[in-house]
Design a protein around this motif. Sequence first.
Motif, PDB file in Angstrom:
ATOM      1  N   TRP A 234       0.844  -1.194   0.000  1.00 22.82           N
ATOM      2  CA  TRP A 234       0.000   0.000   0.000  1.00 22.82           C
ATOM      3  C   TRP A 234       0.883   1.249   0.000  1.00 22.82           C
ATOM      4  N   PRO A 235       0.611   2.203  -0.891  1.00 18.39           N
ATOM      5  CA  PRO A 235       1.406   3.438  -0.881  1.00 18.39           C
ATOM      6  C   PRO A 235       1.017   4.341   0.275  1.00 18.39           C
ATOM      7  N   GLY A 236       2.003   4.985   0.862  1.00 24.80           N
ATOM      8  CA  GLY A 236       1.709   5.905   1.946  1.00 24.80           C
ATOM      9  C   GLY A 236       2.944   6.665   2.368  1.00 24.80           C
ATOM     10  N   ASP A 237       2.707   7.766   3.055  1.00 24.37           N
ATOM     11  CA  ASP A 237       3.761   8.622   3.604  1.00 24.37           C
ATOM     12  C   ASP A 237       3.654   8.525   5.118  1.00 24.37           C
ATOM     13  N   ILE A 238       4.455   7.620   5.732  1.00 26.82           N
ATOM     14  CA  ILE A 238       4.282   7.204   7.120  1.00 26.82           C
ATOM     15  C   ILE A 238       2.835   6.690   7.240  1.00 26.82           C
ATOM     16  N   PHE A 239       1.961   7.297   8.033  1.00 25.03           N
ATOM     17  CA  PHE A 239       0.596   6.784   8.132  1.00 25.03           C
ATOM     18  C   PHE A 239      -0.366   7.498   7.186  1.00 25.03           C
ATOM     19  N   ASN A 240       0.070   8.572   6.564  1.00 27.37           N
ATOM     20  CA  ASN A 240      -0.778   9.246   5.587  1.00 27.37           C
ATOM     21  C   ASN A 240      -0.978   8.340   4.374  1.00 27.37           C
ATOM     22  N   GLY A 241      -2.227   8.153   3.984  1.00 29.74           N
ATOM     23  CA  GLY A 241      -2.542   7.303   2.855  1.00 29.74           C
ATOM     24  C   GLY A 241      -2.936   5.893   3.231  1.00 29.74           C
ATOM     25  N   LEU A 242      -2.776   5.523   4.503  1.00 29.74           N
ATOM     26  CA  LEU A 242      -3.084   4.159   4.935  1.00 29.74           C
ATOM     27  C   LEU A 242      -4.472   4.039   5.559  1.00 29.74           C
ATOM     28  N   GLU A 243      -5.288   5.069   5.412  1.00 33.27           N
ATOM     29  CA  GLU A 243      -6.584   5.086   6.105  1.00 33.27           C
ATOM     30  C   GLU A 243      -7.452   3.875   5.765  1.00 33.27           C
ATOM     31  N   ALA A 244      -7.350   3.392   4.525  1.00 36.95           N
ATOM     32  CA  ALA A 244      -8.215   2.285   4.097  1.00 36.95           C
ATOM     33  C   ALA A 244      -7.783   0.946   4.675  1.00 36.95           C
ATOM     34  N   VAL A 245      -6.532   0.823   5.107  1.00 36.55           N
ATOM     35  CA  VAL A 245      -6.030  -0.475   5.558  1.00 36.55           C
ATOM     36  C   VAL A 245      -5.500  -0.466   6.977  1.00 36.55           C
ATOM     37  N   CYS A 246      -5.402   0.696   7.583  1.00 38.55           N
ATOM     38  CA  CYS A 246      -4.755   0.798   8.892  1.00 38.55           C
ATOM     39  C   CYS A 246      -5.471   1.855   9.730  1.00 38.55           C
ATOM     40  N   GLN A 247      -6.370   1.404  10.594  1.00 31.95           N
ATOM     41  CA  GLN A 247      -7.108   2.315  11.455  1.00 31.95           C
ATOM     42  C   GLN A 247      -6.368   2.485  12.787  1.00 31.95           C
ATOM     43  N   PRO A 248      -6.566   3.607  13.476  1.00 30.12           N
ATOM     44  CA  PRO A 248      -5.964   3.765  14.806  1.00 30.12           C
ATOM     45  C   PRO A 248      -6.350   2.606  15.721  1.00 30.12           C
ATOM     46  N   GLY A 249      -5.367   2.137  16.489  1.00 29.96           N
ATOM     47  CA  GLY A 249      -5.601   1.048  17.428  1.00 29.96           C
ATOM     48  C   GLY A 249      -5.775  -0.315  16.798  1.00 29.96           C
ATOM     49  N   SER A 250      -5.314  -0.505  15.556  1.00 26.15           N
ATOM     50  CA  SER A 250      -5.568  -1.771  14.856  1.00 26.15           C
ATOM     51  C   SER A 250      -4.345  -2.664  14.702  1.00 26.15           C
ATOM     52  N   LEU A 251      -3.147  -2.177  15.043  1.00 31.61           N
ATOM     53  CA  LEU A 251      -1.925  -2.911  14.745  1.00 31.61           C
ATOM     54  C   LEU A 251      -1.355  -3.596  15.988  1.00 31.61           C
ATOM     55  N   ASP A 252      -0.882  -4.813  15.797  1.00 30.26           N
ATOM     56  CA  ASP A 252      -0.202  -5.539  16.856  1.00 30.26           C
ATOM     57  C   ASP A 252       1.306  -5.321  16.810  1.00 30.26           C
ATOM     58  N   LEU A 253       1.819  -4.995  15.622  1.00 26.13           N
ATOM     59  CA  LEU A 253       3.270  -4.895  15.461  1.00 26.13           C
ATOM     60  C   LEU A 253       3.595  -3.928  14.328  1.00 26.13           C
ATOM     61  N   ILE A 254       4.570  -3.075  14.561  1.00 30.00           N
ATOM     62  CA  ILE A 254       5.150  -2.219  13.510  1.00 30.00           C
ATOM     63  C   ILE A 254       6.651  -2.499  13.486  1.00 30.00           C
ATOM     64  N   VAL A 255       7.179  -2.789  12.301  1.00 26.35           N
ATOM     65  CA  VAL A 255       8.634  -2.942  12.136  1.00 26.35           C
ATOM     66  C   VAL A 255       9.087  -1.934  11.089  1.00 26.35           C
TER      67      VAL A 255
ATOM     68  N   LYS B  69      -2.401  -1.349  18.975  1.00 25.83           N
ATOM     69  CA  LYS B  69      -3.302  -1.793  20.019  1.00 25.83           C
ATOM     70  C   LYS B  69      -2.607  -1.641  21.379  1.00 25.83           C
ATOM     71  N   PRO B  70      -3.350  -1.608  22.470  1.00 24.38           N
ATOM     72  CA  PRO B  70      -2.696  -1.666  23.780  1.00 24.38           C
ATOM     73  C   PRO B  70      -1.807  -2.906  23.870  1.00 24.38           C
ATOM     74  N   GLY B  71      -0.555  -2.700  24.239  1.00 27.02           N
ATOM     75  CA  GLY B  71       0.406  -3.795  24.266  1.00 27.02           C
ATOM     76  C   GLY B  71       1.102  -4.030  22.938  1.00 27.02           C
ATOM     77  N   GLY B  72       0.691  -3.320  21.894  1.00 28.25           N
ATOM     78  CA  GLY B  72       1.320  -3.463  20.590  1.00 28.25           C
ATOM     79  C   GLY B  72       2.752  -2.966  20.602  1.00 28.25           C
ATOM     80  N   GLN B  73       3.566  -3.486  19.685  1.00 27.91           N
ATOM     81  CA  GLN B  73       5.005  -3.251  19.712  1.00 27.91           C
ATOM     82  C   GLN B  73       5.494  -2.496  18.471  1.00 27.91           C
ATOM     83  N   LEU B  74       6.444  -1.594  18.691  1.00 25.83           N
ATOM     84  CA  LEU B  74       7.218  -0.964  17.625  1.00 25.83           C
ATOM     85  C   LEU B  74       8.648  -1.450  17.727  1.00 25.83           C
ATOM     86  N   TRP B  75       9.188  -1.991  16.621  1.00 23.50           N
ATOM     87  CA  TRP B  75      10.592  -2.358  16.515  1.00 23.50           C
ATOM     88  C   TRP B  75      11.212  -1.497  15.438  1.00 23.50           C
TER      89      TRP B  75
END
Length: 341
Positions: free
Chosen positions: A248-269, A297-303
């Motif tokens: 999916w094309p995006g600029d950091i989180f800009n452009g990801l609205e259709a696939v990535c809602q706030p509080g929806s991710l378990d992991l970001i790498v 998500k609460p408890g979600g991780q950024l690496w």
Amino acid sequence: MMRHLPEWQDQPLNLIAPPGHLQLAALQLGRDFAAPVQVWTADWRMSRLAQQQGLQSFFVSQQAPASLPGRSLVFWPKAKDEGYWWLRQLVAYSLEGFYLLGETQGGVKAAASQLQKAGLEVTKLDSARRCALYYVEADALKGKLPAGQETLALDGPDGLQLCSLPGVFGHGRVDEGSQLLLSALQQNLTELPQQGRCLDLGCGGGLLGAWLLQHNPGLQLIASDVSGFALQATQATLQANGLQGQTWPGDIFNGLEAVCQPGSLDLIVTNPPFHTGKATDYELSERLIRESPRFLKPGGQLWLVANRFLPYPDLLDRAFGSFQRRAETGKFSVYQALREK
């Protein structure tokens, strides 16, 4: 460029490969330029900006123009392989000539010299602010450009087959920082989510996301990048390894609205960029770190892996409240941060 626009008003203008970080006044051309203007770019930011200004825009991971009428202006990129990729695309359009613009220290002078040595007529038209503008007679362009391999295949960690394209970060190699991040993830594999949604942010050739799917097949992968070349390379990497994921094309989180809602991710790498052109620029990574807790998500991780000299510990402290260094070399650090539950 801008001082030549008045003399170009009589014909359509094609802007080819303008970089997204270049906030061109030229993108007001939809209003100010008399003739039609179209933009052909591999940078999603530039494609979106052109569309917002009412210009016809072509994003290289999705489509190419049917024709290039009038004048064509090629912006020479910092990656030489990418520059010649763009020039090879022009062969199909049988142009009489094109303009070539770029930073003199960014390779445009060397490119103009190379084209001259290949037998093309190249005329320097102007120079200012460490940039130069050339006109290239292109009727004999075919056969005069350096040969280039559209896709490079290489062996990656744990038997992965990786695909790379010109202009993709770390083209043709496995980046040292990404290798360190994978080593840290391997050592802490039991702490990673076994299922849920994972975002490979700034995916490049798809190494991080493909590795995670290989080890944790229960993850649902979203791989995002501002570069159309990176999205194509990541899709090719996933296919080469029999893996499934969304690009999916995006600029950091800009452009990801259709696939990535706030509080929806378990992991970001991520192995985020810290350059805009040739200059060090923290803005992208600052935005990434600042906005990541909202999308986890609460408890979600950024690496995150980064050069040690970059001021990310303070940013992580402010955004997450705490973080851990999970690996370190003389050059790189791997950071892990958790959203509070």
